[in-house]
Design a protein around this motif. Structure first.
Motif, PDB file in Angstrom:
ATOM      1  N   THR A 101       3.950  28.038  38.273  1.00 19.55           N
ATOM      2  CA  THR A 101       4.687  27.065  39.077  1.00 19.55           C
ATOM      3  C   THR A 101       4.010  27.002  40.443  1.00 19.55           C
ATOM      4  OG1 THR A 101       6.250  28.612  40.116  1.00 19.55           O
ATOM      5  CG2 THR A 101       6.827  27.768  37.922  1.00 19.55           C
ATOM      6  N   GLU A 102       4.532  26.169  41.326  1.00 16.25           N
ATOM      7  CA  GLU A 102       3.939  26.072  42.659  1.00 16.25           C
ATOM      8  C   GLU A 102       3.997  27.395  43.408  1.00 16.25           C
ATOM      9  OE1 GLU A 102       5.830  22.933  44.776  1.00 16.25           O
ATOM     10  OE2 GLU A 102       4.922  21.335  43.576  1.00 16.25           O
ATOM     11  N   SER A 103       4.982  28.221  43.087  1.00 16.26           N
ATOM     12  CA  SER A 103       5.170  29.461  43.840  1.00 16.26           C
ATOM     13  C   SER A 103       5.006  30.724  43.002  1.00 16.26           C
ATOM     14  CB  SER A 103       6.562  29.475  44.487  1.00 16.26           C
ATOM     15  OG  SER A 103       7.570  29.368  43.506  1.00 16.26           O
ATOM     16  N   SER A 104       4.569  30.601  41.752  1.00 18.41           N
ATOM     17  CA  SER A 104       4.426  31.799  40.920  1.00 18.41           C
ATOM     18  C   SER A 104       3.104  31.803  40.172  1.00 18.41           C
ATOM     19  CB  SER A 104       5.584  31.916  39.925  1.00 18.41           C
ATOM     20  OG  SER A 104       5.587  30.843  39.019  1.00 18.41           O
ATOM     21  N   VAL A 105       2.494  32.985  40.129  1.00 21.24           N
ATOM     22  CA  VAL A 105       1.187  33.192  39.489  1.00 21.24           C
ATOM     23  C   VAL A 105       1.297  34.346  38.505  1.00 21.24           C
ATOM     24  CG1 VAL A 105      -1.206  33.910  39.901  1.00 21.24           C
ATOM     25  CG2 VAL A 105      -0.106  32.299  41.461  1.00 21.24           C
ATOM     26  N   TRP A 106       0.676  34.177  37.339  1.00 17.94           N
ATOM     27  CA  TRP A 106       0.544  35.263  36.371  1.00 17.94           C
ATOM     28  C   TRP A 106      -0.896  35.735  36.340  1.00 17.94           C
ATOM     29  CZ3 TRP A 106       3.079  33.235  31.191  1.00 17.94           C
ATOM     30  CH2 TRP A 106       4.466  33.064  31.394  1.00 17.94           C
TER      31      TRP A 106
ATOM     32  N   PHE B 234      -3.687  46.471  45.501  1.00 15.53           N
ATOM     33  CA  PHE B 234      -2.416  46.137  46.143  1.00 15.53           C
ATOM     34  C   PHE B 234      -2.671  45.759  47.597  1.00 15.53           C
ATOM     35  CE2 PHE B 234      -1.134  48.833  42.650  1.00 15.53           C
ATOM     36  CZ  PHE B 234       0.049  48.268  42.205  1.00 15.53           C
ATOM     37  N   THR B 235      -2.000  44.714  48.048  1.00 16.74           N
ATOM     38  CA  THR B 235      -2.067  44.267  49.433  1.00 16.74           C
ATOM     39  C   THR B 235      -0.668  44.336  50.030  1.00 16.74           C
ATOM     40  OG1 THR B 235      -3.853  42.748  48.867  1.00 16.74           O
ATOM     41  CG2 THR B 235      -2.759  42.395  50.976  1.00 16.74           C
ATOM     42  N   TYR B 236      -0.581  44.859  51.236  1.00 19.92           N
ATOM     43  CA  TYR B 236       0.700  44.985  51.942  1.00 19.92           C
ATOM     44  C   TYR B 236       0.986  43.666  52.642  1.00 19.92           C
ATOM     45  CZ  TYR B 236       4.120  47.187  55.149  1.00 19.92           C
ATOM     46  OH  TYR B 236       5.250  47.539  55.868  1.00 19.92           O
ATOM     47  N   THR B 237       1.925  42.896  52.101  1.00 20.88           N
ATOM     48  CA  THR B 237       2.189  41.549  52.620  1.00 20.88           C
ATOM     49  C   THR B 237       3.403  41.482  53.542  1.00 20.88           C
ATOM     50  OG1 THR B 237       3.404  41.059  50.567  1.00 20.88           O
ATOM     51  CG2 THR B 237       1.093  40.362  50.688  1.00 20.88           C
ATOM     52  N   THR B 238       4.008  42.615  53.834  1.00 18.81           N
ATOM     53  CA  THR B 238       5.160  42.629  54.739  1.00 18.81           C
ATOM     54  C   THR B 238       4.871  41.963  56.084  1.00 18.81           C
ATOM     55  OG1 THR B 238       6.144  44.578  53.686  1.00 18.81           O
ATOM     56  CG2 THR B 238       6.787  44.133  55.963  1.00 18.81           C
ATOM     57  N   PRO B 239       3.677  42.134  56.690  1.00 21.65           N
ATOM     58  CA  PRO B 239       3.427  41.464  57.972  1.00 21.65           C
ATOM     59  C   PRO B 239       3.628  39.949  57.916  1.00 21.65           C
ATOM     60  CG  PRO B 239       1.780  43.147  57.626  1.00 21.65           C
ATOM     61  CD  PRO B 239       2.574  43.057  56.352  1.00 21.65           C
ATOM     62  N   ASP B 240       3.422  39.338  56.753  1.00 17.58           N
ATOM     63  CA  ASP B 240       3.630  37.895  56.642  1.00 17.58           C
ATOM     64  C   ASP B 240       5.093  37.510  56.828  1.00 17.58           C
ATOM     65  OD1 ASP B 240       0.945  37.652  56.114  1.00 17.58           O
ATOM     66  OD2 ASP B 240       1.199  37.623  53.938  1.00 17.58           O
ATOM     67  N   TYR B 241       5.981  38.500  56.709  1.00 15.70           N
ATOM     68  CA  TYR B 241       7.418  38.282  56.859  1.00 15.70           C
ATOM     69  C   TYR B 241       7.869  38.461  58.313  1.00 15.70           C
ATOM     70  CZ  TYR B 241      12.408  38.833  55.716  1.00 15.70           C
ATOM     71  OH  TYR B 241      13.766  38.699  55.644  1.00 15.70           O
ATOM     72  N   MET B 242       7.018  39.084  59.114  1.00 17.71           N
ATOM     73  CA  MET B 242       7.370  39.401  60.507  1.00 17.71           C
ATOM     74  C   MET B 242       7.091  38.212  61.410  1.00 17.71           C
ATOM     75  SD  MET B 242       5.709  43.257  60.419  1.00 17.71           S
ATOM     76  CE  MET B 242       6.375  43.811  62.003  1.00 17.71           C
ATOM     77  N   ASN B 243       7.650  38.250  62.623  1.00 13.84           N
ATOM     78  CA  ASN B 243       7.351  37.168  63.552  1.00 13.84           C
ATOM     79  C   ASN B 243       5.898  37.256  64.005  1.00 13.84           C
ATOM     80  OD1 ASN B 243       7.075  38.722  66.113  1.00 13.84           O
ATOM     81  ND2 ASN B 243       9.262  39.120  65.878  1.00 13.84           N
ATOM     82  N   ALA B 244       5.401  36.184  64.567  1.00  9.15           N
ATOM     83  CA  ALA B 244       3.969  36.073  64.849  1.00  9.15           C
ATOM     84  C   ALA B 244       3.466  37.175  65.778  1.00  9.15           C
ATOM     85  CB  ALA B 244       3.661  34.699  65.441  1.00  9.15           C
ATOM     86  N   ASP B 245       4.229  37.508  66.811  1.00  9.79           N
ATOM     87  CA  ASP B 245       3.792  38.531  67.774  1.00  9.79           C
ATOM     88  C   ASP B 245       3.689  39.904  67.115  1.00  9.79           C
ATOM     89  OD1 ASP B 245       3.598  36.674  69.794  1.00  9.79           O
ATOM     90  OD2 ASP B 245       5.585  37.109  70.635  1.00  9.79           O
TER      91      ASP B 245
ATOM     92  N   LYS C 196       5.785  33.767  45.540  1.00  6.44           N
ATOM     93  CA  LYS C 196       5.771  33.557  46.983  1.00  6.44           C
ATOM     94  C   LYS C 196       7.073  32.899  47.380  1.00  6.44           C
ATOM     95  CE  LYS C 196       3.038  31.848  50.843  1.00  6.44           C
ATOM     96  NZ  LYS C 196       1.784  31.197  51.265  1.00  6.44           N
ATOM     97  N   GLY C 197       7.868  33.646  48.139  1.00  4.63           N
ATOM     98  CA  GLY C 197       9.157  33.078  48.476  1.00  4.63           C
ATOM     99  C   GLY C 197       9.779  33.592  49.766  1.00  4.63           C
ATOM    100  N   PRO C 198       9.188  33.372  50.947  1.00  2.59           N
ATOM    101  CA  PRO C 198       7.877  32.779  51.209  1.00  2.59           C
ATOM    102  C   PRO C 198       6.725  33.804  51.204  1.00  2.59           C
ATOM    103  CG  PRO C 198       9.003  33.145  53.274  1.00  2.59           C
ATOM    104  CD  PRO C 198       9.960  33.582  52.190  1.00  2.59           C
ATOM    105  N   VAL C 199       7.043  35.109  51.194  1.00  2.46           N
ATOM    106  CA  VAL C 199       6.016  36.142  51.229  1.00  2.46           C
ATOM    107  C   VAL C 199       5.619  36.508  49.803  1.00  2.46           C
ATOM    108  CG1 VAL C 199       5.490  38.498  51.972  1.00  2.46           C
ATOM    109  CG2 VAL C 199       6.931  37.036  53.391  1.00  2.46           C
TER     110      VAL C 199
END
Length: 214
Positions: free
Chosen positions: A81-86, A177-188, A107-110
Motif C-alpha cells: 500500500t502507500e504506507s506499507s512495504v513487505w 535495523f534502523t532507529y527511527t524514533t528521531p523521526d517522531y521527535m520535534n525538529a530541534d 509508515k504511520g507517520p514513522v
C-alpha cells in the motif's frame, strides 16, 4: 536452545516432501489469511510480470495499486500500500531446508517494522529461534563524551517511544535495523540527537539464526 532448534528443524524436515522451493513459488502459495490485500491471482500475476521484464503492478483486493518491485529466488520487496512495504528472504537451515523471514514495515507517520519467520509452507515459527536477541534503543546510541552525557540523557528521556525499521538485504543473508524514533521527535530535538545515533545495527545469518555483526 539447541534442543529447541533441533525440534524446529525436525518439524521442517517433515513438511512438504522436502523439495526446495524458490521464494517466487512460496510467495504465490501464501495463505489468504496472511495476504488479505494481495489475492492469489495478484501474486501469480506479479511473478509472471517480473519474468517478462514488466513492472509488477496489480490492482489489489481493495481496488488499489500494489507493486512487487523486486522478486528473485531468495528475496522479495513489495510496496503493498502507500504506507506499507513487505520484504521477504529465504534463508537456509541446511542444504534442503529453508525458512522465510518476513519483514512488514508501516509508515504511520514513522517507519516501524514487525518481523516473523515461517516454514516454506507458511507454518509460523518462533522468532526467538532465529533472532535470539533483538536490538533495543541502547544498541543505537554512541558513547558520548563526559561533558555531553547529561545532554544525551535528557534527549533519551524525550525519545520515550521506540520505533525500529528492519530491512533485509536483496543480495546477502543480512538483516539491518534502523532507529527511527528521531523521526517522531520535534525538529530541534531530532537535530540534537542524530549525532549520537549509529546508522544501523546489522545481523548476519549464521548456523540457522541471525547474529549481530559488530
Amino acid at each position: 536452545m539447541k534442543k529447541r532448534f533441533l525440534s524446529v528443524l525436525g518439524c521442517l524436515l517433515c513438511i512438504g516432501g522436502m523439495q526446495a522451493q524458490t521464494l517466487k513459488e512460496i510467495f504465490v502459495h501464501m495463505p489468504d489469511t496472511l495476504s488479505p490485500i494481495l489475492t492469489p491471482v495478484n501474486r501469480a500475476d506479479c511473478v509472471d510480470f517480473i519474468a517478462s521484464n514488466m513492472k509488477a503492478r496489480v490492482t489489489n483486493r481493495f481496488n488499489r495499486t500494489s507493486e512487487v518491485k523486486t522478486l528473485t529466488d531468495d528475496y522479495l520487496l513489495a510496496q503493498v500500500t502507500e504506507s506499507s512495504v513487505w520484504e521477504m528472504r529465504r534463508l537456509p537451515l541446511n542444504d534442503s531446508v529453508s525458512v522465510v523471514c518476513w519483514v512488514k514495515t508501516v509508515k504511520g507517520p514513522v517507519e516501524d517494522s514487525s518481523l516473523r519467520f515461517y516454514s516454506t509452507d507458511w507454518k509460523e515459527l518462533p522468532v526467538s529461534d532465529f533472532l535470539p536477541q533483538r536490538p533495543g534503543p541502547d544498541d543505537f546510541f554512541l558513547q558520548p563524551s563526559a561533558e555531553k552525557a547529561d545532554s544525551l540523557n535528557e534527549l533519551q528521556r524525550k525519545a520515550d517511544i521506540t520505533f525500529l525499521k528492519a530491512s533485509l538485504s536483496p543480495k546477502e543473508n543480512t538483516l539491518s535495523f534502523t532507529y527511527t524514533t528521531p523521526d517522531y521527535m520535534n525538529a530541534d530535538d531530532r537535530q540534537q540527537i542524530i549525532p549520537y545515533i549509529r546508522k544501523s545495527v546489522v545481523y548476519e545469518w549464521k548456523d540457522g539464526k541471525f547474529v549481530r555483526k559488530d
